[in-house]
Design a protein around this motif. Structure first.
Motif, PDB file in Angstrom:
ATOM      1  N   ASP A 167       0.838  -1.118   0.369  1.00 20.07           N
ATOM      2  CA  ASP A 167       0.073  -0.305   0.204  1.00 20.07           C
ATOM      3  C   ASP A 167       0.535   1.003   0.140  1.00 20.07           C
ATOM      4  O   ASP A 167       0.286   2.398  -0.692  1.00 20.07           O
ATOM      5  CB  ASP A 167      -0.595   0.282   1.126  1.00 20.07           C
ATOM      6  N   ILE A 168       1.915   1.378   0.376  1.00 21.42           N
ATOM      7  CA  ILE A 168       2.440   2.159   0.832  1.00 21.42           C
ATOM      8  C   ILE A 168       3.329   2.487  -0.625  1.00 21.42           C
ATOM      9  O   ILE A 168       3.275   3.523  -1.178  1.00 21.42           O
ATOM     10  CB  ILE A 168       3.698   2.685   1.731  1.00 21.42           C
ATOM     11  N   SER A 169       3.830   1.707  -1.040  1.00 21.92           N
ATOM     12  CA  SER A 169       4.650   1.875  -2.158  1.00 21.92           C
ATOM     13  C   SER A 169       3.685   1.781  -3.779  1.00 21.92           C
ATOM     14  O   SER A 169       3.796   3.063  -4.319  1.00 21.92           O
ATOM     15  CB  SER A 169       5.244   0.455  -2.776  1.00 21.92           C
ATOM     16  N   ALA A 170       2.100   1.444  -3.295  1.00 17.18           N
ATOM     17  CA  ALA A 170       1.254   2.109  -4.389  1.00 17.18           C
ATOM     18  C   ALA A 170       0.861   3.770  -3.697  1.00 17.18           C
ATOM     19  O   ALA A 170       0.396   4.261  -4.693  1.00 17.18           O
ATOM     20  CB  ALA A 170      -0.176   1.238  -4.408  1.00 17.18           C
ATOM     21  N   PHE A 171       1.116   4.437  -3.067  1.00 15.72           N
ATOM     22  CA  PHE A 171       0.446   5.839  -2.736  1.00 15.72           C
ATOM     23  C   PHE A 171       1.785   6.635  -3.262  1.00 15.72           C
ATOM     24  O   PHE A 171       0.972   7.584  -3.989  1.00 15.72           O
ATOM     25  CB  PHE A 171       0.119   5.463  -0.746  1.00 15.72           C
ATOM     26  N   LEU A 172       3.027   5.998  -2.905  1.00 10.59           N
ATOM     27  CA  LEU A 172       4.207   6.581  -3.483  1.00 10.59           C
ATOM     28  C   LEU A 172       4.162   6.977  -4.751  1.00 10.59           C
ATOM     29  O   LEU A 172       4.342   8.084  -5.930  1.00 10.59           O
ATOM     30  CB  LEU A 172       5.618   5.896  -2.917  1.00 10.59           C
ATOM     31  N   GLU A 173       4.197   5.810  -5.590  1.00 10.57           N
ATOM     32  CA  GLU A 173       3.657   5.891  -7.254  1.00 10.57           C
ATOM     33  C   GLU A 173       2.260   6.735  -7.278  1.00 10.57           C
ATOM     34  O   GLU A 173       2.768   7.161  -8.003  1.00 10.57           O
ATOM     35  CB  GLU A 173       3.021   4.318  -7.528  1.00 10.57           C
ATOM     36  N   LYS A 174       1.015   6.540  -6.711  1.00  9.43           N
ATOM     37  CA  LYS A 174      -0.034   7.671  -7.352  1.00  9.43           C
ATOM     38  C   LYS A 174       0.749   8.806  -7.028  1.00  9.43           C
ATOM     39  O   LYS A 174      -0.475   9.256  -8.033  1.00  9.43           O
ATOM     40  CB  LYS A 174      -0.895   6.933  -6.476  1.00  9.43           C
ATOM     41  N   HIS A 175       1.321   9.016  -6.139  1.00  6.67           N
ATOM     42  CA  HIS A 175       1.516  10.673  -6.005  1.00  6.67           C
ATOM     43  C   HIS A 175       2.943  11.127  -5.653  1.00  6.67           C
ATOM     44  O   HIS A 175       3.362  12.282  -5.814  1.00  6.67           O
ATOM     45  CB  HIS A 175       1.091  10.389  -4.375  1.00  6.67           C
TER      46      HIS A 175
END
Length: 64
Positions: free
Chosen positions: A46-54
């Motif tokens: 979830d952290i990786s996806a959040f960083l990728e999205k932002h």
């Protein structure tokens, strides 16, 4: 504890965040949390996806 689930402190380290206020702002911005009673945990994926999205693409400045 599974290596894929992080405590607040471990999540802060993964996000390179120095205080809890900043972590709380990221949660308000949509960083997913796993909450069971008073325990709060974070998924590495979830952290990786959040960083990728932002993450800004194409050399745009993150802050203006």
């Amino acid at each position: 504890m599974s290596q894929d689930v992080l405590t607040r402190k471990q999540a802060m380290d993964a996000l390179n965040v120095k205080d809890y206020r900043t972590l709380n702002k990221l949660i308000e911005a949509g960083l997913p949390v796993i909450q069971a009673g008073s325990y709060v945990r974070f998924s590495k994926s979830d952290i990786s996806a959040f960083l990728e999205k932002h993450t800004k693409k194409g050399g745009e400045a993150a802050c203006k």
